[in-house]
Design an enzyme around this catalytic site. Sequence first.
Site, PDB file in Angstrom:
ATOM      1  N   HIS A   9     -11.850  70.687  14.984  1.00 16.33           N
ATOM      2  CA  HIS A   9     -11.996  69.551  15.370  1.00 16.33           C
ATOM      3  C   HIS A   9     -12.003  68.484  14.197  1.00 16.33           C
ATOM      4  O   HIS A   9     -13.016  68.383  13.445  1.00 16.33           O
ATOM      5  CB  HIS A   9     -13.031  69.382  16.654  1.00 16.33           C
ATOM      6  CG  HIS A   9     -13.006  67.806  17.173  1.00 16.33           C
ATOM      7  ND1 HIS A   9     -14.245  67.048  17.052  1.00 16.33           N
ATOM      8  CD2 HIS A   9     -12.022  67.093  17.612  1.00 16.33           C
ATOM      9  CE1 HIS A   9     -13.992  65.900  17.582  1.00 16.33           C
ATOM     10  NE2 HIS A   9     -12.620  65.852  17.994  1.00 16.33           N
ATOM     11  N   ARG A  10     -11.066  67.865  13.859  1.00 21.97           N
ATOM     12  CA  ARG A  10     -10.953  66.921  12.681  1.00 21.97           C
ATOM     13  C   ARG A  10     -11.437  67.921  11.575  1.00 21.97           C
ATOM     14  O   ARG A  10     -12.131  67.376  10.427  1.00 21.97           O
ATOM     15  CB  ARG A  10     -11.903  65.522  12.895  1.00 21.97           C
ATOM     16  CG  ARG A  10     -11.515  64.757  14.110  1.00 21.97           C
ATOM     17  CD  ARG A  10     -12.731  63.847  14.313  1.00 21.97           C
ATOM     18  NE  ARG A  10     -12.855  63.324  15.589  1.00 21.97           N
ATOM     19  CZ  ARG A  10     -13.732  62.436  16.140  1.00 21.97           C
ATOM     20  NH1 ARG A  10     -14.692  62.010  15.523  1.00 21.97           N
ATOM     21  NH2 ARG A  10     -13.628  62.111  17.384  1.00 21.97           N
ATOM     22  N   GLU A  36      -7.139  70.398  14.294  1.00 22.86           N
ATOM     23  CA  GLU A  36      -7.055  69.116  15.434  1.00 22.86           C
ATOM     24  C   GLU A  36      -7.255  67.937  14.400  1.00 22.86           C
ATOM     25  O   GLU A  36      -8.089  67.810  13.773  1.00 22.86           O
ATOM     26  CB  GLU A  36      -7.939  69.063  16.479  1.00 22.86           C
ATOM     27  CG  GLU A  36      -7.641  68.015  17.586  1.00 22.86           C
ATOM     28  CD  GLU A  36      -8.400  66.733  17.129  1.00 22.86           C
ATOM     29  OE1 GLU A  36      -8.292  65.556  17.778  1.00 22.86           O
ATOM     30  OE2 GLU A  36      -9.158  66.572  16.175  1.00 22.86           O
ATOM     31  N   ASP A  38      -6.248  63.268  13.681  1.00 24.03           N
ATOM     32  CA  ASP A  38      -5.815  61.923  14.441  1.00 24.03           C
ATOM     33  C   ASP A  38      -4.899  61.360  13.406  1.00 24.03           C
ATOM     34  O   ASP A  38      -5.303  61.058  11.968  1.00 24.03           O
ATOM     35  CB  ASP A  38      -7.324  61.122  14.676  1.00 24.03           C
ATOM     36  CG  ASP A  38      -8.265  61.773  15.274  1.00 24.03           C
ATOM     37  OD1 ASP A  38      -8.123  62.114  16.558  1.00 24.03           O
ATOM     38  OD2 ASP A  38      -9.213  62.280  14.666  1.00 24.03           O
ATOM     39  N   HIS A  51      -9.946  59.115  12.472  1.00 26.50           N
ATOM     40  CA  HIS A  51     -10.250  58.727  13.908  1.00 26.50           C
ATOM     41  C   HIS A  51     -10.244  57.569  14.398  1.00 26.50           C
ATOM     42  O   HIS A  51      -9.611  56.901  15.259  1.00 26.50           O
ATOM     43  CB  HIS A  51     -11.334  59.704  14.268  1.00 26.50           C
ATOM     44  CG  HIS A  51     -11.867  59.644  15.694  1.00 26.50           C
ATOM     45  ND1 HIS A  51     -12.614  58.632  16.159  1.00 26.50           N
ATOM     46  CD2 HIS A  51     -11.313  60.348  16.969  1.00 26.50           C
ATOM     47  CE1 HIS A  51     -12.743  58.596  17.519  1.00 26.50           C
ATOM     48  NE2 HIS A  51     -11.984  59.745  17.821  1.00 26.50           N
ATOM     49  N   GLU A 111      -3.038  64.327  17.129  1.00 25.19           N
ATOM     50  CA  GLU A 111      -3.370  63.064  18.094  1.00 25.19           C
ATOM     51  C   GLU A 111      -2.938  61.795  17.525  1.00 25.19           C
ATOM     52  O   GLU A 111      -3.280  61.450  16.476  1.00 25.19           O
ATOM     53  CB  GLU A 111      -4.900  62.986  18.455  1.00 25.19           C
ATOM     54  CG  GLU A 111      -5.177  62.173  19.496  1.00 25.19           C
ATOM     55  CD  GLU A 111      -6.566  61.952  20.023  1.00 25.19           C
ATOM     56  OE1 GLU A 111      -7.062  60.708  20.391  1.00 25.19           O
ATOM     57  OE2 GLU A 111      -7.541  62.857  19.428  1.00 25.19           O
ATOM     58  N   LYS A 113      -3.021  58.167  17.499  1.00 31.25           N
ATOM     59  CA  LYS A 113      -4.270  57.174  18.005  1.00 31.25           C
ATOM     60  C   LYS A 113      -3.530  55.911  18.059  1.00 31.25           C
ATOM     61  O   LYS A 113      -3.569  54.856  17.152  1.00 31.25           O
ATOM     62  CB  LYS A 113      -5.101  57.109  16.911  1.00 31.25           C
ATOM     63  CG  LYS A 113      -5.974  58.589  16.595  1.00 31.25           C
ATOM     64  CD  LYS A 113      -7.019  58.853  17.541  1.00 31.25           C
ATOM     65  CE  LYS A 113      -8.156  57.643  17.724  1.00 31.25           C
ATOM     66  NZ  LYS A 113      -9.212  58.130  18.723  1.00 31.25           N
ATOM     67  N   ASP A 231     -16.198  71.588  16.731  1.00 31.43           N
ATOM     68  CA  ASP A 231     -16.303  71.263  15.349  1.00 31.43           C
ATOM     69  C   ASP A 231     -17.204  72.107  14.449  1.00 31.43           C
ATOM     70  O   ASP A 231     -17.059  72.125  13.318  1.00 31.43           O
ATOM     71  CB  ASP A 231     -17.776  69.926  15.512  1.00 31.43           C
ATOM     72  CG  ASP A 231     -17.378  68.952  16.147  1.00 31.43           C
ATOM     73  OD1 ASP A 231     -16.438  68.464  16.175  1.00 31.43           O
ATOM     74  OD2 ASP A 231     -18.275  68.290  16.740  1.00 31.43           O
TER      75      ASP A 231
END
Length: 243
Positions: A9-10, A36, A38, A51, A111, A113, A231
């Site tokens: 995640h990120r 993953e 953004d 993000h 993702e 944004k 994470d």
Amino acid sequence: MTTLMNYAHRGASGNYPENTMIAFERGIALGATGIETDVQMTKDGKLVLIHDEKLKRTTGVNALVADVQSEELLCLDAGSWFSPAFKDERIPTLEQLLTLAKRTQTFVNIELKNGIVQYPGLEQKVIDTVRAFGMTDQVILSSFNHYSLIECKRLAPDIPTGILYMEGLYRPWKYALSIGAAALHASHYAVLPDWVAEAAQQGVIYNVFTVNEPAEMTRLIQAGVAGIITDYPDRLTAVLSKL
């Protein structure tokens, strides 16, 4: 059974500054099979991975991503907020991540944004970049802005999309099919085994966020989800190895 996707995640954002190249690289080293991230756009149209719509939290600069030129934004310190050890980390471009992912054969969940700040043409730019790298079969496009997902499917029917949502939607797989989405990117609180099974019967998968506790990872794996966004990809690696 297909192999569960371990999405960092990120990047490995539990131990490294989120959405930086070191977080992506370490995520892969810790067992992530997917990243993953953004994507947003600078004032001059550069696709960058961050993000928040505002730069304040991760760079200290009190401005919107959309209002800053790429030349300035790409020089900002995006690591010190996390720890002085990461002082030289920068906000990456989408191209930088795709270069890494192509070399390491890592899947990428991008993702878009564009819920709070509207980025005209963001969908087309992201799709063009993915196509330029020849990675249409190595990405999924997700967003909380479902109009954006419909636009992505119009522009690129061959690239899968994932519906991001937080709450308990009623039969979300039916909704997913109605807008051509392949996946439900649900908060882990909104996922039960019966729903995963019913979605699977309709050909819709669950990629679940953001799951950091081993017990919850185990519950979701046993429920049959296709991917877990965490994470701490090393924790998920450890849970998978035990199972």
